[in-house]
Write an enzyme that holds these catalytic residues in place. Structure first.
Site, mmCIF file in Angstrom:
data_model
loop_
_atom_site.group_PDB
_atom_site.id
_atom_site.type_symbol
_atom_site.label_atom_id
_atom_site.label_comp_id
_atom_site.label_asym_id
_atom_site.label_seq_id
_atom_site.Cartn_x
_atom_site.Cartn_y
_atom_site.Cartn_z
ATOM 1 N N LYS A 1 -5.082 3.441 -6.589
ATOM 2 C CA LYS A 1 -5.172 2.746 -5.299
ATOM 3 C C LYS A 1 -5.002 3.748 -4.152
ATOM 4 O O LYS A 1 -5.715 3.675 -3.141
ATOM 5 C CB LYS A 1 -4.091 1.664 -5.232
ATOM 6 C CG LYS A 1 -4.057 0.842 -3.942
ATOM 7 C CD LYS A 1 -5.212 -0.127 -3.867
ATOM 8 C CE LYS A 1 -5.156 -0.992 -2.609
ATOM 9 N NZ LYS A 1 -4.033 -1.944 -2.609
ATOM 10 N N ASN B 1 -7.598 4.562 -1.102
ATOM 11 C CA ASN B 1 -7.133 4.397 0.279
ATOM 12 C C ASN B 1 -7.285 5.684 1.080
ATOM 13 O O ASN B 1 -7.650 5.651 2.264
ATOM 14 C CB ASN B 1 -5.667 3.946 0.296
ATOM 15 C CG ASN B 1 -5.505 2.470 0.001
ATOM 16 O OD1 ASN B 1 -6.456 1.699 0.099
ATOM 17 N ND2 ASN B 1 -4.306 2.059 -0.364
ATOM 18 N N GLU C 1 0.429 3.312 8.113
ATOM 19 C CA GLU C 1 1.023 3.725 6.846
ATOM 20 C C GLU C 1 0.527 5.100 6.415
ATOM 21 O O GLU C 1 0.638 5.456 5.240
ATOM 22 C CB GLU C 1 0.691 2.691 5.762
ATOM 23 C CG GLU C 1 1.311 1.320 6.024
ATOM 24 C CD GLU C 1 0.921 0.300 4.979
ATOM 25 O OE1 GLU C 1 1.826 -0.234 4.303
ATOM 26 O OE2 GLU C 1 -0.281 0.019 4.838
ATOM 27 N N SER D 1 -6.660 -1.929 7.193
ATOM 28 C CA SER D 1 -5.369 -2.211 7.827
ATOM 29 C C SER D 1 -4.948 -1.064 8.741
ATOM 30 O O SER D 1 -4.300 -1.283 9.774
ATOM 31 C CB SER D 1 -4.303 -2.449 6.755
ATOM 32 O OG SER D 1 -4.187 -1.323 5.897
ATOM 33 N N ASN E 1 0.839 -1.192 0.000
ATOM 34 C CA ASN E 1 0.000 0.000 0.000
ATOM 35 C C ASN E 1 0.877 1.246 0.000
ATOM 36 O O ASN E 1 2.032 1.206 0.429
ATOM 37 C CB ASN E 1 -0.898 0.035 1.232
ATOM 38 C CG ASN E 1 -2.114 -0.855 1.082
ATOM 39 O OD1 ASN E 1 -2.597 -1.088 -0.016
ATOM 40 N ND2 ASN E 1 -2.619 -1.360 2.204
ATOM 41 N N ASN F 1 -15.487 -0.577 7.087
ATOM 42 C CA ASN F 1 -15.558 0.187 5.835
ATOM 43 C C ASN F 1 -16.984 0.579 5.475
ATOM 44 O O ASN F 1 -17.250 1.705 5.049
ATOM 45 C CB ASN F 1 -14.952 -0.637 4.691
ATOM 46 C CG ASN F 1 -13.455 -0.811 4.824
ATOM 47 O OD1 ASN F 1 -12.848 -0.334 5.786
ATOM 48 N ND2 ASN F 1 -12.853 -1.492 3.871
#
Length: 292
Positions: free
Chosen positions: A175, A179, A258, A246, A97, A193
């Site tokens: 992506k 995200n 992240e 995540s 990611n 989600n």
């Protein structure tokens, strides 16, 4: 040819099994010395067992093909640990990611063939050696620093076969955009989600995120999606309604997230362009405060 795998979490183990099924030799890079271990893969009603062979940190065999599935913030440190074994012109596939780590790896290993990949495959581990594949997903792979229309060695036999992306940067941005619209909000609100589209307040915030992301994409002249980003983000949130992102999982387990390689990368690009992203900046700081 041997594909070494750095970062043997759920996705790393899943693609290890796919490479083995394709007839490719695989080694798991590990800090713990071990001869081998058995991995049980559960996919629907099917159960298969694989023998995975770890390489200890002291192994001497050169690394010519390397799949990296670590979290983005850990990429460079993880590579430095094994850099003495990595061929100068090795093929390195970053299946992760986020964005930003690709440039760091190119700077660290300037002669290497750097591939980038994204995947919608879904997997989780109920135990260290029991892996559940919940979605085969779609995987896209492309070469970052050289012209190439194909796939890395051995990956043309992987099933489901990855898509050879002519411009992987567009795939990475697509992506990243999705995200940015989902992961930070689930972390802040500590929700699944699907709750982002079920809750009117959360959905309004998702729209604000998407509006700001589109400003950056337009300034960079990147056309990564057909139609408004919010429509795609809502669709993904619906499709993964019961999933825990995540980023939220990291928050709940008091692990670093992240965020710097997702919303942080977006905000950095906006700063370079002189674009203000107040809502995304606020999300960035909130998630960082939660993870600290």
């Amino acid at each position: 040819m041997i594909w070494h795998i750095l970062g043997a979490g759920a996705i790393g183990q899943l693609f290890a099994t796919r490479l083995i099924d394709a007839g490719v030799s695989v080694r798991i890079l590990s800090r713990q010395p071990s001869d081998y271990y058995q991995l049980h893969l559960l996919e629907g009603k099917d159960k298969r067992t694989y023998t995975l062979h770890p390489d200890s940190i002291d192994a001497k065999e050169p690394i010519t093909h390397l799949l990296v599935c670590t979290k983005a913030p850990d990429t460079v440190d993880a590579l430095l640990t094994h850099q003495h074994r990595i061929y100068a012109n090795a093929h390195i596939l970053l299946l992760q990611n986020g964005m930003g780590q690709h440039e760091a790896v190119q700077a660290l290993l300037p002669e290497a063939h750097i591939w980038a990949g994204i995947t919608t495959a879904g997997a989780w581990r109920s135990e260290p050696f029991t892996l559940h594949c919940v979605s085969q997903g779609i995987t896209e792979i492309g070469l970052l620093n050289r012209h190439n229309q194909g796939l890395p060695d051995g990956w043309e036999k992987v099933s489901p076969q990855p898509i050879a992306a002519a411009n992987i940067q567009l795939s990475l941005w697509r992506k990243l955009a999705i995200n940015c619209a989902i992961n930070p909000l689930t972390a802040v609100h500590q929700c699944l989600n699907g709750e982002l589209v079920e809750n009117s307040v959360f959905l309004k915030q998702m729209r604000e995120v998407c509006t700001e992301v589109e400003q950056v994409l337009q300034a960079l002249n990147l056309s990564v999606l057909e139609g408004p980003l919010i429509e795609h983000a809502m669709q993904v949130a619906h499709q993964t309604a019961k999933n825990r992102s995540s980023m939220l999982t990291d928050i709940l387990h008091s692990r670093p997230t992240e965020i710097d390689f997702i919303t942080g990368y977006l905000c950095h690009q906006a700063d370079l362009l002189g674009i203000s992203l107040p809502f995304n900046h606020a999300l960035l700081e909130k998630v960082k405060s939660l993870s600290s």
